[in-house]
Design an enzyme around this catalytic site. Structure first.
Site, PDB file in Angstrom:
ATOM      1  N   ASN A   7      -4.956  24.561  -5.056  1.00 53.80           N
ATOM      2  CA  ASN A   7      -4.886  24.687  -6.617  1.00 53.80           C
ATOM      3  C   ASN A   7      -4.087  25.968  -6.705  1.00 53.80           C
ATOM      4  O   ASN A   7      -4.422  26.780  -6.262  1.00 53.80           O
ATOM      5  CB  ASN A   7      -6.483  25.003  -7.213  1.00 53.80           C
ATOM      6  CG  ASN A   7      -6.239  25.559  -8.570  1.00 53.80           C
ATOM      7  OD1 ASN A   7      -5.102  25.049  -9.300  1.00 53.80           O
ATOM      8  ND2 ASN A   7      -7.278  26.015  -8.848  1.00 53.80           N
ATOM      9  N   TRP A   8      -2.864  25.630  -7.157  1.00 55.30           N
ATOM     10  CA  TRP A   8      -1.945  26.838  -7.218  1.00 55.30           C
ATOM     11  C   TRP A   8      -2.146  27.643  -8.510  1.00 55.30           C
ATOM     12  O   TRP A   8      -1.117  28.585  -8.776  1.00 55.30           O
ATOM     13  CB  TRP A   8      -0.526  26.150  -6.748  1.00 55.30           C
ATOM     14  CG  TRP A   8      -0.179  25.923  -5.571  1.00 55.30           C
ATOM     15  CD1 TRP A   8      -0.916  26.102  -4.324  1.00 55.30           C
ATOM     16  CD2 TRP A   8       1.019  24.884  -5.179  1.00 55.30           C
ATOM     17  NE1 TRP A   8      -0.548  25.604  -3.463  1.00 55.30           N
ATOM     18  CE2 TRP A   8       0.694  24.876  -3.543  1.00 55.30           C
ATOM     19  CE3 TRP A   8       2.061  24.448  -5.560  1.00 55.30           C
ATOM     20  CZ2 TRP A   8       1.483  24.179  -2.704  1.00 55.30           C
ATOM     21  CZ3 TRP A   8       2.867  23.693  -4.862  1.00 55.30           C
ATOM     22  CH2 TRP A   8       2.889  23.726  -3.428  1.00 55.30           C
ATOM     23  N   LYS A   9      -2.874  27.030  -9.443  1.00 48.76           N
ATOM     24  CA  LYS A   9      -3.150  28.034 -10.672  1.00 48.76           C
ATOM     25  C   LYS A   9      -1.671  28.177 -11.257  1.00 48.76           C
ATOM     26  O   LYS A   9      -0.856  27.240 -11.362  1.00 48.76           O
ATOM     27  CB  LYS A   9      -3.850  29.048 -10.319  1.00 48.76           C
ATOM     28  CG  LYS A   9      -5.012  29.127  -9.495  1.00 48.76           C
ATOM     29  CD  LYS A   9      -6.123  30.127  -9.480  1.00 48.76           C
ATOM     30  CE  LYS A   9      -7.093  29.975  -8.747  1.00 48.76           C
ATOM     31  NZ  LYS A   9      -8.167  30.715  -8.567  1.00 48.76           N
ATOM     32  N   HIS A  94     -12.404  22.963 -14.090  1.00 49.91           N
ATOM     33  CA  HIS A  94     -12.180  24.081 -13.163  1.00 49.91           C
ATOM     34  C   HIS A  94     -12.928  25.406 -13.723  1.00 49.91           C
ATOM     35  O   HIS A  94     -12.772  25.434 -15.072  1.00 49.91           O
ATOM     36  CB  HIS A  94     -10.865  24.282 -12.697  1.00 49.91           C
ATOM     37  CG  HIS A  94     -10.458  25.596 -11.900  1.00 49.91           C
ATOM     38  ND1 HIS A  94     -10.561  26.992 -12.057  1.00 49.91           N
ATOM     39  CD2 HIS A  94     -10.394  25.586 -10.462  1.00 49.91           C
ATOM     40  CE1 HIS A  94     -10.503  27.570 -11.028  1.00 49.91           C
ATOM     41  NE2 HIS A  94     -10.345  26.727 -10.010  1.00 49.91           N
ATOM     42  N   GLU A  96     -12.053  28.190 -14.288  1.00 49.46           N
ATOM     43  CA  GLU A  96     -11.038  29.019 -15.301  1.00 49.46           C
ATOM     44  C   GLU A  96     -10.973  28.323 -16.530  1.00 49.46           C
ATOM     45  O   GLU A  96     -10.669  28.977 -17.575  1.00 49.46           O
ATOM     46  CB  GLU A  96      -9.759  29.335 -14.401  1.00 49.46           C
ATOM     47  CG  GLU A  96      -9.937  30.291 -13.398  1.00 49.46           C
ATOM     48  CD  GLU A  96      -9.082  30.303 -12.020  1.00 49.46           C
ATOM     49  OE1 GLU A  96      -8.076  29.674 -12.182  1.00 49.46           O
ATOM     50  OE2 GLU A  96      -9.611  30.628 -11.133  1.00 49.46           O
ATOM     51  N   GLU A 166     -17.929  24.815  -6.963  1.00 51.23           N
ATOM     52  CA  GLU A 166     -17.197  26.219  -6.941  1.00 51.23           C
ATOM     53  C   GLU A 166     -18.114  27.079  -7.638  1.00 51.23           C
ATOM     54  O   GLU A 166     -17.964  27.167  -8.929  1.00 51.23           O
ATOM     55  CB  GLU A 166     -16.082  25.899  -7.411  1.00 51.23           C
ATOM     56  CG  GLU A 166     -14.933  25.129  -7.135  1.00 51.23           C
ATOM     57  CD  GLU A 166     -13.308  25.350  -7.186  1.00 51.23           C
ATOM     58  OE1 GLU A 166     -12.687  25.743  -6.168  1.00 51.23           O
ATOM     59  OE2 GLU A 166     -13.020  25.441  -8.141  1.00 51.23           O
ATOM     60  N   GLY A 172     -11.745  33.270  -6.043  1.00 56.04           N
ATOM     61  CA  GLY A 172     -10.880  34.432  -6.091  1.00 56.04           C
ATOM     62  C   GLY A 172     -11.435  35.780  -6.024  1.00 56.04           C
ATOM     63  O   GLY A 172     -10.912  36.994  -6.134  1.00 56.04           O
ATOM     64  N   SER A 210     -12.984  31.282  -2.279  1.00 53.77           N
ATOM     65  CA  SER A 210     -12.533  32.074  -1.434  1.00 53.77           C
ATOM     66  C   SER A 210     -12.518  31.543   0.262  1.00 53.77           C
ATOM     67  O   SER A 210     -12.919  31.961   0.984  1.00 53.77           O
ATOM     68  CB  SER A 210     -13.388  33.441  -1.450  1.00 53.77           C
ATOM     69  OG  SER A 210     -13.154  34.102  -2.631  1.00 53.77           O
ATOM     70  N   GLY A 231      -7.871  28.057  -3.606  1.00 50.19           N
ATOM     71  CA  GLY A 231      -6.695  28.686  -4.396  1.00 50.19           C
ATOM     72  C   GLY A 231      -5.877  29.673  -3.801  1.00 50.19           C
ATOM     73  O   GLY A 231      -4.792  29.491  -3.262  1.00 50.19           O
TER      74      GLY A 231
END
Ligand code: PEP
Length: 247
Positions: A7-9, A94, A96, A166, A172, A210, A231
């Site tokens: 997941n490259w955000k 997700h 976020e 998650e 993160g 992480s 990520g």
């Protein structure tokens, strides 16, 4: 099958995304039982889709969709548009999206149904916040998110959904759930899925939070984990190759 999902955000435009996929695929060769998924920013999807086109073991996905198929929704991307831009997968719910953009459980459910209606494969993300874990509500939060996210689906559709567990406190932050902690929640999720899809083969449940080249092998040695959603450590080739190549 082990799924390695990146997941490259909000990182990597088309040129950088193309270069990174190329570098990864050159060194992570097709291997029985391994699937590689790339979730770039939406504008980089066509570039990534073109790179994975020749690889049966790799696919591109979108990080989020809006649940309406089209219309006056400035700034949003629908499932049909994502599909024509090269996505075969979508991340829904997700953390976020849920906690920075206020996506509700109900909206996640609508997105899941919209994605399936457009033929996209869904990875539904669930996970508790730190205060919820400390209050002992991990299980109830995750089950509530599952219940809402998969509402209205028949058993066959539920059986096709991939779940990413998650824990929000691990995303993160550099703090990873132990394999045992992750496995305990995976068993809860698996039990819930099994009740709804008794005839289905084993569902895929990934862990995210992480994950790095240092801890991926230990996490994946836990048989409850069917892959990882990553990520930060997927943003450059060496780190991602270290994770995908190591299992
Ligand atoms: C994620 O974005 O889904 C994620 C798990 O991020 P990170 O690996 O950076 O914790």
């Amino acid at each position: 099958m082990t799924i390695f999902a990146a997941n490259w955000k909000m990182h990597h435009g088309p040129a950088a995304a193309r270069e990174l996929v190329r570098a990864v695929l050159a060194r992570v060769r097709p291997k029985e039982g391994r699937t590689l998924l790339f979730f770039p920013p939406a504008v980089s999807l066509p570039a990534v889709a073109a790179e994975v086109a020749g690889r049966k073991d790799a696919a591109a996905g979108i990080q989020n969709i809006y649940f309406e198929p089209k219309g006056a929704f400035t700034g949003e991307v629908s499932a049909p548009i994502a599909a024509v831009a090269g996505a075969t997968w979508v991340l829904v719910g997700h953390s976020e999206r849920r906690h920075k953009f206020g996506e509700t459980d109900e909206e996640s459910g609508k997105k899941v149904r919209a994605a399936l209606a457009s033929g996209l494969k869904v990875m539904l993300c669930v996970g508790e916040q730190l205060a919820e874990r400390q209050a002992g509500s991990t299980e109830s939060v995750v089950l509530r998110q599952l219940e809402a996210g998969l509402s209205g689906l028949d058993a066959a559709a539920v059986a096709r959904i991939v779940i990413a567990y998650e824990p929000v406190w691990a995303i993160g932050t550099g703090v990873t759930a132990t394999p045992q902690d992750a496995a305990a929640v995976h068993r809860t999720i698996r039990g819930w899925l099994k009740d709804r899809t008794p005839a289905a083969t084993r569902s895929h449940i990934l862990y995210g939070g992480s994950v790095s080249a240092k801890n991926a092998a230990e996490l994946l040695a836990e048989e409850e984990l069917d892959g990882v959603l990553v990520g930060g450590a997927s943003l450059e080739a060496e780190g991602w190759i270290g994770i995908c190549g190591g299992a």
